[in-house]
Design a protein around this motif. Structure first.
Motif, short mmCIF file in Angstrom:
data_model
loop_
_atom_site.label_atom_id
_atom_site.label_comp_id
_atom_site.label_asym_id
_atom_site.label_seq_id
_atom_site.Cartn_x
_atom_site.Cartn_y
_atom_site.Cartn_z
N TRP A 154 0.83 -1.20 0.00
CA TRP A 154 0.00 0.00 0.00
C TRP A 154 0.86 1.25 0.00
O TRP A 154 0.52 2.26 -0.62
CB TRP A 154 -0.93 0.01 1.21
CG TRP A 154 -1.93 -1.11 1.20
CD1 TRP A 154 -2.01 -2.15 2.07
CD2 TRP A 154 -2.99 -1.31 0.25
NE1 TRP A 154 -3.04 -2.98 1.73
CE2 TRP A 154 -3.66 -2.49 0.62
CE3 TRP A 154 -3.43 -0.60 -0.86
CZ2 TRP A 154 -4.75 -2.99 -0.08
CZ3 TRP A 154 -4.51 -1.09 -1.57
CH2 TRP A 154 -5.16 -2.26 -1.18
N THR A 155 2.00 1.19 0.68
CA THR A 155 2.90 2.34 0.71
C THR A 155 3.44 2.63 -0.68
O THR A 155 3.50 3.79 -1.12
CB THR A 155 4.07 2.09 1.68
OG1 THR A 155 3.54 1.71 2.96
CG2 THR A 155 4.92 3.33 1.84
N ALA A 156 3.84 1.57 -1.39
CA ALA A 156 4.35 1.75 -2.75
C ALA A 156 3.26 2.27 -3.68
O ALA A 156 3.51 3.15 -4.52
CB ALA A 156 4.90 0.42 -3.27
N LEU A 157 2.05 1.74 -3.53
CA LEU A 157 0.95 2.21 -4.38
C LEU A 157 0.62 3.67 -4.12
O LEU A 157 0.22 4.40 -5.03
CB LEU A 157 -0.29 1.35 -4.14
CG LEU A 157 -0.25 -0.07 -4.73
CD1 LEU A 157 -1.46 -0.87 -4.27
CD2 LEU A 157 -0.18 -0.03 -6.25
N ALA A 158 0.79 4.11 -2.87
CA ALA A 158 0.54 5.51 -2.53
C ALA A 158 1.52 6.43 -3.25
O ALA A 158 1.23 7.62 -3.44
CB ALA A 158 0.64 5.71 -1.02
N VAL A 159 2.67 5.91 -3.62
CA VAL A 159 3.65 6.68 -4.39
C VAL A 159 3.38 6.57 -5.88
O VAL A 159 3.36 7.56 -6.61
CB VAL A 159 5.09 6.21 -4.08
CG1 VAL A 159 6.09 6.92 -4.98
CG2 VAL A 159 5.43 6.45 -2.62
N ILE A 160 3.15 5.35 -6.33
CA ILE A 160 3.06 5.08 -7.77
C ILE A 160 1.82 5.70 -8.39
O ILE A 160 1.89 6.33 -9.46
CB ILE A 160 3.06 3.55 -8.01
CG1 ILE A 160 4.41 2.97 -7.61
CG2 ILE A 160 2.76 3.24 -9.48
CD1 ILE A 160 4.44 1.45 -7.58
N ILE A 161 0.67 5.55 -7.74
CA ILE A 161 -0.59 5.99 -8.35
C ILE A 161 -0.63 7.50 -8.61
O ILE A 161 -0.84 7.93 -9.75
CB ILE A 161 -1.80 5.54 -7.49
CG1 ILE A 161 -1.91 4.01 -7.53
CG2 ILE A 161 -3.09 6.18 -7.99
CD1 ILE A 161 -2.93 3.45 -6.56
N PRO A 162 -0.44 8.35 -7.59
CA PRO A 162 -0.51 9.79 -7.87
C PRO A 162 0.62 10.27 -8.78
O PRO A 162 0.42 11.19 -9.58
CB PRO A 162 -0.42 10.43 -6.48
CG PRO A 162 0.24 9.42 -5.63
CD PRO A 162 -0.20 8.09 -6.16
N THR A 163 1.79 9.65 -8.66
CA THR A 163 2.91 10.06 -9.51
C THR A 163 2.63 9.75 -10.97
O THR A 163 2.87 10.58 -11.86
CB THR A 163 4.21 9.37 -9.07
OG1 THR A 163 4.46 9.68 -7.69
CG2 THR A 163 5.38 9.84 -9.91
N ALA A 164 2.12 8.55 -11.23
CA ALA A 164 1.79 8.17 -12.61
C ALA A 164 0.73 9.09 -13.19
O ALA A 164 0.83 9.52 -14.36
CB ALA A 164 1.31 6.72 -12.64
N ILE A 165 -0.27 9.42 -12.38
CA ILE A 165 -1.32 10.33 -12.85
C ILE A 165 -0.75 11.72 -13.10
O ILE A 165 -1.04 12.36 -14.13
CB ILE A 165 -2.47 10.39 -11.82
CG1 ILE A 165 -3.18 9.03 -11.76
CG2 ILE A 165 -3.47 11.49 -12.18
CD1 ILE A 165 -4.20 8.93 -10.66
#
Length: 279
Positions: free
Chosen positions: A252-263
């Motif tokens: 979940w920590t990694a997804l919290a970085v990846i999702i907004p950054t990718a968007i």
């Protein structure tokens, strides 16, 4: 007399609570403007769109533009929530059981003491864990030179091609990366890199700041791209530490970085390249 309030929903699972926590923290720190992003947006709007002169009309224009970015953040919140609910969080119930603590008469002294020790100092401690090493890294990068060019500027040059695709430059993108401990230091890092100084700086006026930015190739496209990326990029260090602590999951920590950054990267690339067609 003590009373316990229990809010009952349709499901009671840790995964549901994680979903709620993850989405709440993700949106609060990324798509909904936090304290660190507001000064950046206000400064960009003032410098590149309404000017530094006073008056009613510039105030109205700046308010409209700021409101537009806030609404964009709200829209992105709903879009990403829907996307997450239909993909990686599909099938995970959004509801869970929340039990409120027993009701007691407020005790102001205890509330203040507990807030300081349980909240304020705890958050500051988590911030220091990341901020201190990050501050050292920034100082070393700004003060160590290779071929008379600081490591900071070498890194900025390396990032520049991709940053240009986003409507930014290497210095701006590097400032966001080094601003991981707190968004408030992004602009000072940009100033430090542009002025080739060895410490964080602030200029006395927005007029001087605009002159510095324009002299390094900034346009209104750069300003808007910077505002968009301020709105949509990875959370700060304290938020990520909170997500890791509460979910006990690196996923979940990694997804919290990846999702907004990718968007954020996608939105900036689309905006910058479409805007350049009309310039």
């Amino acid at each position: 007399m003590e009373k316990t309030c229990i809010f009952l929903f349709t499901a009671n699972s840790n995964l549901s609570a994680y979903k709620f926590l993850f989405i709440s923290l993700l949106h609060h720190q990324n798509f909904l403007l936090g304290g660190g992003a507001f000064p950046t947006l206000i400064a960009m709007i003032t410098m590149f769109f309404v000017g530094t002169a006073g008056g009613i009309f510039p105030s109205i224009v700046s308010s409209v533009l700021l409101t537009a970015f806030i609404l964009l953040g709200i829209i992105m919140t709903f879009v990403v929530t829907k996307l997450l609910s239909n993909t990686i969080l599909k099938g995970v119930p959004s509801s869970f059981t929340l039990e409120m603590p027993p009701y007691r008469r407020p005790q102001i002294g205890k509330v203040i003491v507990r807030s300081i020790f349980d909240r304020t100092l705890f958050v500051l401690g988590r911030a220091i864990v990341v901020a201190a090493p990050a501050g050292l890294v920034i100082w070393l990068m700004a003060n160590i030179s290779i071929n008379n060019i600081s490591v900071l500027n070498h890194c900025a040059s390396f990032l520049n091609p991709f940053a240009q695709l986003m409507g930014l430059d290497g210095v701006i993108l590097l400032a966001f990366i080094l601003g991981f401990p707190a968004n408030e230091i992004v602009i000072p890092i940009i100033i430090m890199a542009y002025m080739s100084q060895g410490s964080l700086l602030e200029l006395d006026s927005l007029t001087q700041l605009k002159e510095l930015f324009v002299s390094h190739g900034w346009t209104w496209i750069t300003a808007v791209s910077t505002m968009l990326f301020s709105l949509m990029h990875w959370p700060c260090s304290t938020t990520l530490l909170t997500i890791k602590k509460e979910t006990n999951s690196w996923k979940w920590t990694a997804l919290a970085v990846i999702i907004p950054t990718a968007i954020g990267v996608t939105v900036c690339i689309l905006f910058a390249n479409i805007a350049k067609l009309f310039v």
